[in-house]
Design a protein around this motif. Sequence first.
Motif, PDB file in Angstrom:
ATOM      1  N   ASN A 265     -88.878 -30.618  11.769  1.00  0.00           N
ATOM      2  CA  ASN A 265     -90.125 -30.751  12.372  1.00  0.00           C
ATOM      3  C   ASN A 265     -91.391 -29.904  11.603  1.00  0.00           C
ATOM      4  O   ASN A 265     -92.544 -30.196  12.197  1.00  0.00           O
ATOM      5  CB  ASN A 265     -89.975 -30.175  13.854  1.00  0.00           C
ATOM      6  N   ASP A 266     -90.991 -29.242  10.829  1.00  0.00           N
ATOM      7  CA  ASP A 266     -91.895 -28.293  10.314  1.00  0.00           C
ATOM      8  C   ASP A 266     -91.868 -28.454   8.830  1.00  0.00           C
ATOM      9  O   ASP A 266     -90.886 -28.897   8.115  1.00  0.00           O
ATOM     10  CB  ASP A 266     -91.632 -27.158  10.687  1.00  0.00           C
ATOM     11  N   ILE A 267     -93.037 -28.071   8.209  1.00  0.00           N
ATOM     12  CA  ILE A 267     -92.850 -27.967   6.640  1.00  0.00           C
ATOM     13  C   ILE A 267     -93.387 -26.379   6.528  1.00  0.00           C
ATOM     14  O   ILE A 267     -94.117 -25.932   6.880  1.00  0.00           O
ATOM     15  CB  ILE A 267     -94.045 -28.979   5.874  1.00  0.00           C
ATOM     16  N   TYR A 268     -92.493 -25.847   5.731  1.00  0.00           N
ATOM     17  CA  TYR A 268     -92.875 -24.556   5.438  1.00  0.00           C
ATOM     18  C   TYR A 268     -93.195 -24.163   4.016  1.00  0.00           C
ATOM     19  O   TYR A 268     -92.913 -24.739   2.937  1.00  0.00           O
ATOM     20  CB  TYR A 268     -91.245 -23.755   5.258  1.00  0.00           C
ATOM     21  N   GLU A 269     -94.266 -23.152   3.966  1.00  0.00           N
ATOM     22  CA  GLU A 269     -94.891 -22.955   2.630  1.00  0.00           C
ATOM     23  C   GLU A 269     -94.806 -21.480   2.353  1.00  0.00           C
ATOM     24  O   GLU A 269     -95.022 -20.598   3.244  1.00  0.00           O
ATOM     25  CB  GLU A 269     -96.275 -23.335   2.562  1.00  0.00           C
ATOM     26  N   LEU A 270     -94.261 -20.721   1.096  1.00  0.00           N
ATOM     27  CA  LEU A 270     -94.136 -19.698   0.785  1.00  0.00           C
ATOM     28  C   LEU A 270     -94.961 -19.392  -0.429  1.00  0.00           C
ATOM     29  O   LEU A 270     -95.350 -20.359  -1.335  1.00  0.00           O
ATOM     30  CB  LEU A 270     -92.944 -19.044   0.382  1.00  0.00           C
ATOM     31  N   ALA A 271     -95.901 -18.110  -0.628  1.00  0.00           N
ATOM     32  CA  ALA A 271     -96.908 -18.023  -1.639  1.00  0.00           C
ATOM     33  C   ALA A 271     -95.977 -17.776  -2.991  1.00  0.00           C
ATOM     34  O   ALA A 271     -96.769 -18.160  -3.976  1.00  0.00           O
ATOM     35  CB  ALA A 271     -97.798 -16.892  -1.344  1.00  0.00           C
ATOM     36  N   SER A 272     -94.625 -17.657  -2.956  1.00  0.00           N
ATOM     37  CA  SER A 272     -94.237 -17.009  -4.180  1.00  0.00           C
ATOM     38  C   SER A 272     -92.679 -17.335  -4.074  1.00  0.00           C
ATOM     39  O   SER A 272     -92.220 -17.148  -3.113  1.00  0.00           O
ATOM     40  CB  SER A 272     -94.607 -15.581  -4.513  1.00  0.00           C
ATOM     41  N   VAL A 273     -91.974 -17.540  -5.356  1.00  0.00           N
ATOM     42  CA  VAL A 273     -90.678 -17.777  -5.199  1.00  0.00           C
ATOM     43  C   VAL A 273     -89.951 -16.239  -4.870  1.00  0.00           C
ATOM     44  O   VAL A 273     -89.012 -16.227  -4.168  1.00  0.00           O
ATOM     45  CB  VAL A 273     -89.945 -18.113  -6.722  1.00  0.00           C
ATOM     46  N   SER A 274     -90.680 -15.386  -5.268  1.00  0.00           N
ATOM     47  CA  SER A 274     -90.232 -13.738  -5.020  1.00  0.00           C
ATOM     48  C   SER A 274     -89.906 -13.734  -3.399  1.00  0.00           C
ATOM     49  O   SER A 274     -89.211 -13.106  -3.236  1.00  0.00           O
ATOM     50  CB  SER A 274     -91.221 -12.879  -5.341  1.00  0.00           C
ATOM     51  N   ASP A 275     -90.578 -14.431  -2.708  1.00  0.00           N
ATOM     52  CA  ASP A 275     -90.507 -14.354  -1.112  1.00  0.00           C
ATOM     53  C   ASP A 275     -88.818 -14.801  -0.603  1.00  0.00           C
ATOM     54  O   ASP A 275     -88.500 -14.513   0.188  1.00  0.00           O
ATOM     55  CB  ASP A 275     -91.540 -15.131  -0.486  1.00  0.00           C
ATOM     56  N   LEU A 276     -88.505 -15.854  -1.626  1.00  0.00           N
ATOM     57  CA  LEU A 276     -87.223 -16.204  -1.383  1.00  0.00           C
ATOM     58  C   LEU A 276     -86.178 -15.252  -1.732  1.00  0.00           C
ATOM     59  O   LEU A 276     -85.024 -15.505  -1.436  1.00  0.00           O
ATOM     60  CB  LEU A 276     -87.051 -17.547  -1.983  1.00  0.00           C
ATOM     61  N   LEU A 277     -86.287 -14.318  -2.813  1.00  0.00           N
ATOM     62  CA  LEU A 277     -85.583 -13.632  -3.217  1.00  0.00           C
ATOM     63  C   LEU A 277     -86.004 -11.927  -3.306  1.00  0.00           C
ATOM     64  O   LEU A 277     -86.323 -11.606  -4.505  1.00  0.00           O
ATOM     65  CB  LEU A 277     -84.996 -13.924  -4.760  1.00  0.00           C
ATOM     66  N   PRO A 278     -86.095 -11.311  -2.265  1.00  0.00           N
ATOM     67  CA  PRO A 278     -86.827 -10.120  -2.030  1.00  0.00           C
ATOM     68  C   PRO A 278     -86.090  -8.911  -3.068  1.00  0.00           C
ATOM     69  O   PRO A 278     -86.919  -8.166  -3.578  1.00  0.00           O
ATOM     70  CB  PRO A 278     -86.896  -9.620  -0.880  1.00  0.00           C
TER      71      PRO A 278
END
Length: 162
Positions: free
Chosen positions: A139-152
Amino acid sequence: MAKKVNLNIEIIAYSNLEELSNEDQKLLSLAEKATFSSYAPYSNFNVGAALILENGEIISGNNQENAAYPSGMCAERTAMYFAGATYPNKTIKTIAIAARKGEENTFIPISPCGACRQAMLEYEAKQEKPIRVIMKGVNDIYELASVSDLLPFKFTQKDLFE
């Protein structure tokens, strides 16, 4: 004394495709299309990725499985490695990811696996610019500004040499 640390990651959730820019809509559409030519006879889990480089070139990839499981390759790495081999000095701006099961036409929520997150982080560190990540959900499309957000808690070449 132990202390609690909070990690804050900003995720933008779009409720429909029309909220995305034309470029992002095209990337997501190409990621979806790439799922239909993936080679996934073992997992029956079809993943597609599409990325855009700074020069406007768009590259798609999909998962490629193998009977010797570790020999397969995920969609994100397929696309990124092709980009790195073909356009070694071009910055990756955005990567879009989509997935579906078997012959179904419904796309399911997906985020990159740990190996892909690490490989994507390497490219982000190499180019010294963030890579936006767009992930298709039901139902949604997700956006992250950086790959770093996926791997803190990331591990980069800086950790090897500092």
